[in-house]
Design an enzyme around this catalytic site. Structure first.
Site, short mmCIF file in Angstrom:
data_model
loop_
_atom_site.label_atom_id
_atom_site.label_comp_id
_atom_site.label_asym_id
_atom_site.label_seq_id
_atom_site.Cartn_x
_atom_site.Cartn_y
_atom_site.Cartn_z
N GLU A 166 11.85 18.01 22.73
CA GLU A 166 13.24 17.56 22.91
C GLU A 166 13.93 17.38 21.56
O GLU A 166 15.10 17.73 21.40
CB GLU A 166 13.27 16.24 23.68
CG GLU A 166 12.93 16.40 25.15
CD GLU A 166 12.90 15.07 25.90
OE1 GLU A 166 13.20 15.10 27.10
OE2 GLU A 166 12.56 14.04 25.30
N ASP A 219 20.51 16.90 27.90
CA ASP A 219 19.29 16.11 28.09
C ASP A 219 19.66 14.68 28.50
O ASP A 219 20.82 14.27 28.40
CB ASP A 219 18.47 16.10 26.79
CG ASP A 219 16.98 15.91 27.03
OD1 ASP A 219 16.61 15.47 28.14
OD2 ASP A 219 16.19 16.18 26.11
C1 5RP Z 1 11.78 12.67 28.58
C2 5RP Z 1 13.04 12.03 28.17
C3 5RP Z 1 14.06 11.81 29.21
O1 5RP Z 1 15.22 12.49 28.86
C4 5RP Z 1 14.32 10.35 29.32
O2 5RP Z 1 13.09 9.69 29.58
C5 5RP Z 1 15.31 10.04 30.43
O3 5RP Z 1 14.77 10.39 31.65
P1 5RP Z 1 15.50 10.07 33.03
O4 5RP Z 1 16.76 10.87 33.06
O5 5RP Z 1 14.49 10.47 34.07
O6 5RP Z 1 15.77 8.58 33.04
O7 5RP Z 1 13.26 11.69 27.03
O8 5RP Z 1 10.86 12.74 27.53
#
Ligand code: 5RP
Length: 236
Positions: free
Chosen positions: A111, A89
Site C-alpha cells: 500500500e 485506498d
Molecule cells: C489494509 C489497510 C486498510 O486500508 C485499512 O485497514 C482500512 O480498512 P477498512 O476500510 O476495512 O476499514 O490499510 O492494510
C-alpha cells in the site's frame, strides 16, 4: 446509513468521480477500498471507461480485481514503470494534518509503495477514523522480517513503545503478510512527531516498513450517516 452502506457509497463514489479511461491505478485493500475496485470493474464492463490497468496492493485486492476483470500489472511492469496516476485506498486513522495510518488489513508495505508512487492518492474512511492523535486508539503495524522479530521488539520497547505481535485468526501462530513477514502492532505515546517516527522506525535493522503515511499528500473523503461524501480539509 449504517457503516457498511457508507463504505459502499464511498468506494463507488470515488471510483465514478476520479477514475478515467487510460489510467494506471493502485487498488487499495480493505472493506472500503473493495467497493471502489468492484465499481471500477462494473464501469469497465459497461464500457463507461476503458484501458485501465491496476496494481493490486494485496492478495485481497488482486482477487477482487480479477473477479471484476480489471487488467493487472506489477509496479515493475514496463507499462507501469514505477508510477501510477491514481490510488484509491482506505485508512485506519487520519489526523488533523492528513497523516494516515494503514495496515489494519496487513497490506501496509505494498500500500505504501503504491501510494508513494502515485500522482494522486484518494483515501476513503468513515467519520469515526478522524482522530486527534494517531496510534492511540488503533495500533500501528510495523512489518518485520521473521528472523528480526525479537530484536526489533526490544528496540521498540527501549523507545518506550508497547509491542504486540499480530496473531492470525483461523490459523495458529503469527499473521504472515503477503510478503512473508510478521507484523508488530504498536501504540504511540501522544504527542508524537509522526513524520519523524515514520522515518526513525525504519532505521531499526529488520524493519521493512511501517504503517504511518505522512508523505502521501492524500485527498481524504469521509462518509456521513446522511449519505454524504465529504472532502476532509487537513490543517497543513
Ligand atoms: C489494509 C489497510 C486498510 O486500508 C485499512 O485497514 C482500512 O480498512 P477498512 O476500510 O476495512 O476499514 O490499510 O492494510
Amino acid at each position: 446509513m449504517d457503516g457498511d452502506q457508507i463504505k459502499q457509497l464511498l468506494g463507488r463514489t470515488v471510483a465514478e468521480r476520479f477514475v478515467t479511461s487510460g489510467m494506471k491505478i493502485g487498488l487499495g485493500t480493505g472493506s472500503t477500498a473493495v467497493w471502489a475496485i468492484r465499481r471500477i470493474g462494473e464501469l469497465l464492463a459497461a464500457g463507461t471507461i476503458s484501458e485501465i490497468v491496476g496494481v493490486p496492493t494485496s492478495s485481497q485486492s488482486e482477487v477482487e480485481a480479477q473477479a471484476g476483470r480489471i487488467p493487472l500489472r506489477s509496479m515493475n511492469d514496463p507499462e507501469i514503470a514505477g508510477e501510477l496516476d491514481l490510488t484509491i485506498d482506505g485508512a485506519d486513522e487520519v489526523d488533523a494534518a492528513g497523516n494516515l495510518t494503514k495496515g489494519g488489513g496487513g497490506a501496509l508495505l505494498i500500500e505504501k509503495v503504491v501510494a508513494y508512487a502515485s500522482r494522486r492518492v484518494v483515501i476513503i474512511v468513515g467519520r469515526d477514523k478522524l482522530v486527534d492523535h494517531l496510534g492511540l486508539k488503533y495500533p500501528i503495524p510495523i512489518e518485520v522480517i521473521p528472523s528480526a522479530r525479537v530484536p526489533v521488539t526490544r528496540a521498540l520497547e527501549k523507545m518506550g513503545i508497547a509491542v504486540q505481535l499480530r496473531m492470525a485468526v483461523k490459523k495458529m501462530g503469527a499473521v504472515i503478510t503477503d510478503n512473508g513477514n510478521v507484523l508488530l502492532d504498536v501504540s504511540l505515546p501522544a504527542p508524537t512527531d509522526i513524520a519523524a517516527f515514520e522515518r526513525e522506525v525504519n532505521t531499526i535493522p529488520g524493519v521493512v516498513e511501517n504503517g504511518i503515511f505522512s508523505r502521501a499528500n492524500a485527498e481524504i473523503y469521509y462518509g456521513t450517516e446522511d449519505g454524504e461524501v465529504v472532502a476532509f480539509k487537513p490543517a497543513r
